[in-house]
Design a protein around this motif. Structure first.
Motif, short mmCIF file in Angstrom:
data_model
loop_
_atom_site.label_atom_id
_atom_site.label_comp_id
_atom_site.label_asym_id
_atom_site.label_seq_id
_atom_site.Cartn_x
_atom_site.Cartn_y
_atom_site.Cartn_z
N MET A 1 8.54 -2.55 19.58
CA MET A 1 8.71 -1.42 18.67
C MET A 1 10.06 -0.75 18.92
N SER A 2 10.79 -0.51 17.88
CA SER A 2 12.09 0.14 18.07
C SER A 2 11.93 1.66 18.01
N SER A 3 12.82 2.36 18.70
CA SER A 3 12.71 3.81 18.71
C SER A 3 13.12 4.38 17.35
N PRO A 4 12.59 5.56 17.02
CA PRO A 4 12.89 6.14 15.72
C PRO A 4 14.33 6.62 15.65
N ARG A 5 14.89 6.61 14.46
CA ARG A 5 16.26 7.08 14.27
C ARG A 5 16.22 8.11 13.17
N PRO A 6 15.86 9.34 13.50
CA PRO A 6 15.51 10.30 12.48
C PRO A 6 16.58 10.56 11.42
N HIS A 7 17.74 10.98 11.82
CA HIS A 7 18.64 11.58 10.84
C HIS A 7 19.71 10.64 10.32
N THR A 8 19.66 9.38 10.69
CA THR A 8 20.86 8.59 10.42
C THR A 8 20.69 7.42 9.47
N VAL A 9 19.52 6.88 9.36
CA VAL A 9 19.43 5.57 8.73
C VAL A 9 18.49 5.58 7.53
N THR A 10 18.91 4.94 6.46
CA THR A 10 17.96 4.61 5.41
C THR A 10 18.13 3.14 5.10
N ALA A 11 17.06 2.42 5.13
CA ALA A 11 17.13 1.01 4.81
C ALA A 11 16.39 0.78 3.50
N ALA A 12 16.94 -0.04 2.65
CA ALA A 12 16.29 -0.28 1.37
C ALA A 12 16.42 -1.74 1.00
N GLY A 13 15.90 -2.59 1.86
CA GLY A 13 16.04 -4.02 1.64
C GLY A 13 15.57 -4.47 0.27
N MET A 14 14.38 -4.05 -0.10
CA MET A 14 13.79 -4.56 -1.34
C MET A 14 13.70 -3.49 -2.43
N ALA A 15 14.41 -2.40 -2.27
CA ALA A 15 14.34 -1.34 -3.27
C ALA A 15 14.88 -1.85 -4.61
N PRO A 16 14.38 -1.30 -5.74
CA PRO A 16 14.90 -1.73 -7.03
C PRO A 16 16.38 -1.37 -7.16
N ALA A 17 17.10 -2.15 -7.95
CA ALA A 17 18.53 -1.91 -8.12
C ALA A 17 18.77 -0.48 -8.60
N PRO A 18 19.60 0.27 -7.91
CA PRO A 18 19.85 1.65 -8.31
C PRO A 18 20.71 1.71 -9.56
N GLN A 19 20.53 2.75 -10.32
CA GLN A 19 21.25 2.89 -11.58
C GLN A 19 22.19 4.08 -11.55
N LEU A 20 23.43 3.84 -11.91
CA LEU A 20 24.37 4.94 -12.12
C LEU A 20 24.37 5.23 -13.62
N SER A 21 23.69 6.29 -14.01
CA SER A 21 23.55 6.58 -15.43
C SER A 21 24.78 7.32 -15.96
N GLY A 22 24.95 7.26 -17.28
CA GLY A 22 26.05 7.96 -17.95
C GLY A 22 26.86 6.99 -18.79
N ASN A 23 27.19 7.41 -20.01
CA ASN A 23 27.91 6.51 -20.92
C ASN A 23 29.34 6.93 -21.18
N SER A 24 29.82 7.93 -20.45
CA SER A 24 31.21 8.34 -20.63
C SER A 24 32.14 7.17 -20.25
N LEU A 25 33.37 7.26 -20.72
CA LEU A 25 34.33 6.19 -20.39
C LEU A 25 34.50 6.03 -18.88
N PRO A 26 34.64 7.15 -18.11
CA PRO A 26 34.78 6.95 -16.65
C PRO A 26 33.58 6.23 -16.03
N MET A 27 32.37 6.51 -16.54
CA MET A 27 31.19 5.85 -15.96
C MET A 27 31.13 4.39 -16.38
#
Ligand code: ATP
Ligand code: MG
Length: 265
Positions: A1-27
């Motif tokens: 068992m690995s020790s907890p790492r409270p404030h530093t790590v987020t792992a998202a191996g299988m998370a759904p692809a994140p979306q950057l929403s917005g249709n402006s030209l810069p986006m």
């Protein structure tokens, strides 16, 4: 068992692809750029004001690339005490320091095959910058207290608010590390420069905050949002909407529920 790492790590191996929403030209340009960046393996330095979506962009680069099936790990470099940093990044052997009873993997080992986001990378102390540079050059890490190196294959992404050149100019960031990390630059535009995204962002955020509920904005609300500067960018918009939702009557967000800070409104 690995020790907890409270404030530093987020792992998202299988998370759904994140979306950057917005249709402006810069986006639109940003999404196209992310698509191209995802196809290569070079380090990326992401720059943008607080809440502009730097971590989301890093996740999108990872999710659209060849490493998508492997871990994505984000570490806030400003949140780890300097004394613990080496063990946190590279792992440690039993007895490496008082209290280190078990062998522990570091972030580099945990991200093997995937991507490691060094968030607020300009907060890394100089001593740690040297060690990081060596790992990036040699693609090998050595656990604290260990005697052998292990190969690691990690795509390095980093994020900062002001860009790394500022730290180099101020003498707080090593130039050689700058050249290693800053191979591709990605700049996230502040929300006030893409106000045309506000409506879509409101829809996306409200759907997330109140799933399955029909929530609408009273007509003057969008105009009020468009007139506000949003120094905290999309994260601030999320907070504004979350509060407004609590005051919404019959699923309608009204102007007096917005409570935008008046100075900038
Ligand atoms: N284009 C976008 N579309 C949808 N949601 C967004 C977008 N940009 C940011 N967000 C949301 O805004 C919040 C802040 O995004 P994120 O954490 O990626 O920003 P950041 O630049 O890393 O912020 P910080 O500087 O505070 O670390 C998150 O909840 C994220 O999902
Ligand atoms: Mg962030």
């Amino acid at each position: 068992m690995s020790s907890p790492r409270p404030h530093t790590v987020t792992a998202a191996g299988m998370a759904p692809a994140p979306q950057l929403s917005g249709n402006s030209l810069p986006m639109q340009a940003l999404r196209a750029q992310i698509g191209r960046i995802a196809r290569c393996g070079a380090p990326v330095a992401i720059r943008g004001e607080s809440g502009t979506g730097k971590e989301l962009a890093a996740r999108a680069i990872h999710a659209q690339g060849a490493r998508a099936g492997f871990p994505f790990i984000a570490v806030n470099c400003g949140a780890i005490p300097e004394a613990l940093m080496e063990a946190e990044f590279f792992g440690c052997r039993p007895g490496a320091y008082t209290g280190a009873r078990h062998e522990r993997q570091g972030l580099f080992q945990a991200a093997h095959g995937g991507s490691l986001l060094l968030d607020e990378v300009d907060d890394l102390p100089l001593a740690m910058q040297v060690k990081l540079l060596r790992v990036l050059q040699e693609r090998r890490v050595r656990k604290l207290g260990g005697s052998a190196d292990e190969a690691v294959d990690v795509r390095i992404l980093c994020a900062s608010q002001h860009g790394l050149a500022r730290g180099v100019a101020a003498g707080t960031f090593r130039q050689d590390l700058f050249y290693r990390l800053n191979v591709i630059e990605l700049a996230l535009p502040p929300l006030r420069e893409r106000r045309g995204d506000l409506q879509v962002l409101c829809e996306v955020i409200l759907a997330r905050l109140a799933p399955g509920q029909a929530v609408s904005l009273a007509p003057p609300v969008l105009a009020a949002l468009a007139a506000y500067a949003f120094p905290g960018n999309v994260r601030e918009l999320e907070n504004v909407l979350e509060r407004a939702l609590a005051f919404a009557d019959g699923g309608v967000i009204a102007l007096d529920g917005l409570a935008l800070p008046s100075a900038a409104g």
